[in-house]
Write an enzyme that holds these catalytic residues in place. Structure first.
Site, PDB file in Angstrom:
ATOM      1  CG  HIS A 211      -8.535  -4.689  -0.215  1.00 27.05           C
ATOM      2  ND1 HIS A 211      -9.679  -5.369  -0.546  1.00 27.05           N
ATOM      3  CD2 HIS A 211      -8.702  -3.431  -0.684  1.00 27.05           C
ATOM      4  CE1 HIS A 211     -10.490  -4.564  -1.204  1.00 27.05           C
ATOM      5  NE2 HIS A 211      -9.929  -3.368  -1.300  1.00 27.05           N
TER       6      HIS A 211
HETATM    7  C1  UD1 Z   1      -7.792   0.584  -4.086  1.00 31.11           C
HETATM    8  C2  UD1 Z   1      -9.138   1.254  -4.033  1.00 31.11           C
HETATM    9  C3  UD1 Z   1     -10.166   0.301  -3.433  1.00 31.11           C
HETATM   10  C4  UD1 Z   1     -10.184  -1.024  -4.168  1.00 31.11           C
HETATM   11  C5  UD1 Z   1      -8.794  -1.608  -4.179  1.00 31.11           C
HETATM   12  C6  UD1 Z   1      -8.759  -2.910  -4.940  1.00 31.11           C
HETATM   13  C7  UD1 Z   1      -9.168   3.707  -3.640  1.00 31.11           C
HETATM   14  C8  UD1 Z   1      -9.558   4.708  -2.639  1.00 31.11           C
HETATM   15  N1  UD1 Z   1      -9.138   2.427  -3.185  1.00 31.11           N
HETATM   16  O1  UD1 Z   1      -7.359   0.379  -2.741  1.00 31.11           O
HETATM   17  O2  UD1 Z   1     -11.456   0.888  -3.526  1.00 31.11           O
HETATM   18  O3  UD1 Z   1     -11.080  -1.915  -3.527  1.00 31.11           O
HETATM   19  O4  UD1 Z   1      -7.902  -0.656  -4.786  1.00 31.11           O
HETATM   20  O5  UD1 Z   1      -7.487  -3.424  -5.039  1.00 31.11           O
HETATM   21  O6  UD1 Z   1      -8.910   4.028  -4.780  1.00 31.11           O
HETATM   22  N2  UD1 Z   1       0.152  -1.846  -4.721  1.00 31.11           N
HETATM   23  C9  UD1 Z   1       0.968  -2.723  -5.402  1.00 31.11           C
HETATM   24  N3  UD1 Z   1       0.747  -2.910  -6.729  1.00 31.11           N
HETATM   25  C10 UD1 Z   1      -0.241  -2.266  -7.390  1.00 31.11           C
HETATM   26  C11 UD1 Z   1      -1.070  -1.378  -6.682  1.00 31.11           C
HETATM   27  C12 UD1 Z   1      -0.881  -1.191  -5.348  1.00 31.11           C
HETATM   28  O7  UD1 Z   1       1.858  -3.313  -4.854  1.00 31.11           O
HETATM   29  O8  UD1 Z   1      -0.374  -2.492  -8.613  1.00 31.11           O
HETATM   30  C13 UD1 Z   1       0.349  -1.654  -3.270  1.00 31.11           C
HETATM   31  C14 UD1 Z   1       1.039  -0.357  -2.971  1.00 31.11           C
HETATM   32  O9  UD1 Z   1       2.044  -0.612  -2.077  1.00 31.11           O
HETATM   33  C15 UD1 Z   1      -0.033   0.497  -2.310  1.00 31.11           C
HETATM   34  C16 UD1 Z   1      -1.010  -0.514  -1.794  1.00 31.11           C
HETATM   35  O10 UD1 Z   1      -0.897  -1.662  -2.624  1.00 31.11           O
HETATM   36  O11 UD1 Z   1       0.474   1.281  -1.293  1.00 31.11           O
HETATM   37  C17 UD1 Z   1      -2.426   0.001  -1.826  1.00 31.11           C
HETATM   38  O12 UD1 Z   1      -2.793   0.395  -3.154  1.00 31.11           O
HETATM   39  P1  UD1 Z   1      -3.802   1.634  -3.420  1.00 31.11           P
HETATM   40  O13 UD1 Z   1      -4.173   1.706  -4.845  1.00 31.11           O
HETATM   41  O14 UD1 Z   1      -3.274   2.843  -2.778  1.00 31.11           O
HETATM   42  O15 UD1 Z   1      -5.091   1.320  -2.611  1.00 31.11           O
HETATM   43  P2  UD1 Z   1      -5.859  -0.046  -2.394  1.00 31.11           P
HETATM   44  O16 UD1 Z   1      -5.824  -0.331  -0.951  1.00 31.11           O
HETATM   45  O17 UD1 Z   1      -5.398  -1.106  -3.358  1.00 31.11           O
END
Ligand code: UD1
Length: 375
Positions: A211
């Site tokens: 990811h």
């Molecule tokens: C975040 C953390 C990363 C961790 C990862 C685990 C930071 C900088 N990064 O990255 O260290 O390894 O989480 O998962 O904080 N989304 C959903 N549902 C959710 C949450 C997110 O669909 O419950 C989608 C959203 O579209 C979002 C994307 O996932 O844009 C990324 O989520 P985000 O929390 O921004 O960062 P991660 O890449 O998950």
């Protein structure tokens, strides 16, 4: 303790890798008559598969505070958490804030706490990838600079913190809270029917998670990785629980058709904690770019190929089952072939990864014990 003021603590979680780290700390604190522990969820991860299922399976109570910040850019997420968290701290007036790991919620809540004069504890301090292009690395460095208590999982962290000028008196080697959770739930995970449901046999499959932006935000890199996994799947079935961010990129880059051609490369929805643990514990090997999974596979004794150029968790490579393979598809293919041929790393247990890290943290915070040793 009549007459004694209880210590008011906010334990912060935001994203998926935080839940298993805070669970044992919150549990110990709730059992402690000298502590009033509150659980706060920033809402960085918010949906059923990324958040709710973890609360249920880890026995975490409903959060006392839910900030509901949701997805957004780095600045937007960090900023929203800060605004909401400041209001919560003003209302509750805690004595201490505990943050874990390296996500945006970690630094956001840390900054608010120190600026309000509230003591800050950082759990999993001192890890460094030395790669500032990772948002997590920046979060780690900054959180450590402002913390009053720095709890470390491995000895290399102490050298990193020393180099950054952090007073050793604030740094405590306590072990790994995520491993507290793993050891507590391993047996329960073993009784889950997930392998049968996925049609998998023990040691006869490969488990994958990817990811990180560096792997999934570039179409050439992502399609190269999927092609390599497709090739590996001709030897052993590959099961890939897909993070929402990766799912979005795969469909944006039109790579779904490519995957459909490979019958033994299966993309599934993200798994809950117990099912994922059961899959790790039964895999022939794991391919990942996650931080925590490098540690979990080391404890389980399962070979791990990490698709990154570096790791902030060097003990998993030096003593554990982890191998850093970088982003060269050929290297990933070669190392996978070696493991399939029976030459996977075995590894050994790490110091203090024994299921008691959370208790050490609570004892230290309450000034009760000398168990925390400065390395
Ligand atoms: C975040 C953390 C990363 C961790 C990862 C685990 C930071 C900088 N990064 O990255 O260290 O390894 O989480 O998962 O904080 N989304 C959903 N549902 C959710 C949450 C997110 O669909 O419950 C989608 C959203 O579209 C979002 C994307 O996932 O844009 C990324 O989520 P985000 O929390 O921004 O960062 P991660 O890449 O998950």
């Amino acid at each position: 303790m009549p007459g004694t003021k209880r210590m008011k603590v906010i334990n912060v979680v935001g994203a998926r890798p935080n839940f298993m780290k805070i669970a044992p700390i919150h549990e110990r604190m709730r059992d402690d008559r000298a502590i009033d522990a509150y659980l706060l969820h920033t809402g960085q991860h918010y949906d059923q598969q990324m958040s709710d299922v973890f609360f249920r399976q880890l026995g975490l109570p409903e959060p006392d505070f839910y900030l509901g910040v949701g997805s957004g850019g780095h600045g937007e997420q960090t900023g929203k958490v800060m605004i909401e968290f400041e209001a919560t701290c003003r209302e509750l007036e805690p004595d201490l804030v505990v943050v874990v790991g390296d996500v945006h919620s970690t630094i956001a809540c840390g900054l608010v706490a120190v600026k309000m004069g509230i003591e800050l504890a950082h759990v999993e301090a001192g890890l460094r990838s030395f790669d500032r292009s990772m948002p997590e690395e920046v979060n780690r460095v900054l959180t450590d600079q402002i913390s009053d208590y720095l709890f470390t999982t491995e000895r290399a962290a102490h050298e990193n913190l020393r180099r950054e000028g952090i007073d050793e008196a604030r740094v405590f080697f306590v072990g790994n809270v995520m491993i507290d959770t793993l050891l507590k739930h391993r047996e329960r995970a073993a009784s889950r029917p997930v392998l049968g449901e996925l049609g998998l046999a023990a040691r006869e499959f490969v488990l994958v998670t990817l990811h990180r932006p560096a792997n999934v935000d570039d179409p050439t890199i992502l399609s190269g990785l999927l092609d390599t996994l497709g090739e590996i799947s001709t030897q052993l079935p590959v099961v890939f629980p897909v993070h929402p961010r990766t799912r979005r990129q795969i469909s944006e880059f039109n790579l779904l058709g490519r995957i459909a051609e490979r019958v033994s490369l299966r993309l599934i929805e993200p798994l809950g904690y117990l099912d994922f643990l059961a899959c790790m514990d039964n895999a022939r090997f794991v391919v990942t770019d996650s931080g925590g999974i490098q540690e979990e596979t080391t404890v389980l004794g399962i070979p791990c190929l990490t698709v990154r150029d570096n790791t902030e968790r060097p003990a998993t490579v030096e003593k554990g089952t982890n191998l850093i393979v970088g982003r060269d598809p050929q290297r990933l293919r070669d190392e996978a072939a070696k493991i399939i041929a029976g030459q996977g790393k075995r590894g050994t247990r790490l110091d203090l990864w024994d299921g008691k890290a959370a208790q050490r943290i609570v004892d230290r915070l309450m000034g009760r014990s000398p168990v925390a040793v400065s390395a």
